[in-house]
Design a protein around this motif. Structure first.
Motif, PDB file in Angstrom:
ATOM      1  N   GLY A 115     -52.349  -7.837 -38.147  1.00  0.00           N
ATOM      2  CA  GLY A 115     -52.703  -7.682 -39.833  1.00  0.00           C
ATOM      3  C   GLY A 115     -51.794  -8.434 -40.389  1.00  0.00           C
ATOM      4  O   GLY A 115     -51.049  -9.219 -39.928  1.00  0.00           O
ATOM      5  N   TRP A 116     -51.925  -8.496 -41.813  1.00  0.00           N
ATOM      6  CA  TRP A 116     -51.206  -9.134 -42.633  1.00  0.00           C
ATOM      7  C   TRP A 116     -51.354  -8.432 -44.167  1.00  0.00           C
ATOM      8  O   TRP A 116     -52.385  -8.219 -44.511  1.00  0.00           O
ATOM      9  N   CYS A 117     -50.068  -8.600 -44.705  1.00  0.00           N
ATOM     10  CA  CYS A 117     -50.201  -8.112 -46.348  1.00  0.00           C
ATOM     11  C   CYS A 117     -49.162  -9.033 -47.080  1.00  0.00           C
ATOM     12  O   CYS A 117     -48.373  -9.704 -46.428  1.00  0.00           O
ATOM     13  N   SER A 118     -49.255  -8.931 -48.144  1.00  0.00           N
ATOM     14  CA  SER A 118     -48.248  -9.804 -49.291  1.00  0.00           C
ATOM     15  C   SER A 118     -46.863  -9.387 -49.087  1.00  0.00           C
ATOM     16  O   SER A 118     -45.994 -10.077 -49.732  1.00  0.00           O
ATOM     17  N   ALA A 119     -46.526  -8.359 -48.344  1.00  0.00           N
ATOM     18  CA  ALA A 119     -45.128  -7.756 -48.455  1.00  0.00           C
ATOM     19  C   ALA A 119     -44.641  -8.417 -47.206  1.00  0.00           C
ATOM     20  O   ALA A 119     -43.402  -8.048 -47.088  1.00  0.00           O
ATOM     21  N   TRP A 120     -45.408  -9.174 -46.288  1.00  0.00           N
ATOM     22  CA  TRP A 120     -44.853  -9.635 -45.097  1.00  0.00           C
ATOM     23  C   TRP A 120     -43.280 -10.252 -45.177  1.00  0.00           C
ATOM     24  O   TRP A 120     -43.203 -11.146 -46.263  1.00  0.00           O
ATOM     25  N   SER A 121     -42.373  -9.775 -44.183  1.00  0.00           N
ATOM     26  CA  SER A 121     -41.045 -10.647 -44.428  1.00  0.00           C
ATOM     27  C   SER A 121     -40.742 -10.811 -42.753  1.00  0.00           C
ATOM     28  O   SER A 121     -40.985 -10.173 -41.832  1.00  0.00           O
TER      29      SER A 121
END
Ligand code: SF4
Length: 124
Positions: A115-121
């Motif tokens: 998965g992925w979301c814009s908070a990825w770090s």
């Protein structure tokens, strides 16, 4: 045979190189995302995947399959430098098995390792 000017030759060469570069980048991302989509482990017993319609998930543009990211909203995810941005490499991810884990931010269920979301770090 018509004589090609130096300017025309350089312009056409630049166009060709640029086109090939974009094509290679697109294929590279496609290959990476498709290669990562193969599920290898079942959903852990008693746990439920986060719904993509969950309020937090939606606000962060989360998808269980990074390939379904809205690239219009998140064009940076399409950049070659983002090719390894999957939940499994995120600092917020805790692995449960090869395919699933828990996220510290989207806690309404489990998230796919792909998965992925814009908070990825980046996990350090
Ligand atoms: S914060 Fe990280 S682990 Fe959580 S959903 Fe976003 S990318 Fe995945």
């Amino acid at each position: 045979m018509p004589k090609t000017s130096r300017k025309t030759f350089l312009t056409k060469s630049l166009f060709l190189v640029t086109s090939l570069s974009f094509l290679e980048r697109g294929l590279g991302l496609f290959t990476e995302v498709m290669a990562g989509n193969k599920p290898s482990a079942p959903i852990p017993e008693g746990l439920t995947p986060v719904s993509e319609s969950d309020a937090t998930a939606k606000a962060l543009g989360f998808h269980q399959d990074a390939n379904r990211t809205d690239f219009t909203l998140y064009p940076e995810r399409k950049e070659p430098s983002a090719k390894n941005q999957f939940c499994k490499h995120c600092a917020q991810f805790t692995k449960l098995n090869d395919s699933w884990g828990k996220c510290n931010i989207i806690a309404a269920g489990i998230v796919s390792s792909q998965g992925w979301c814009s908070a990825w770090s980046q996990r350090t």
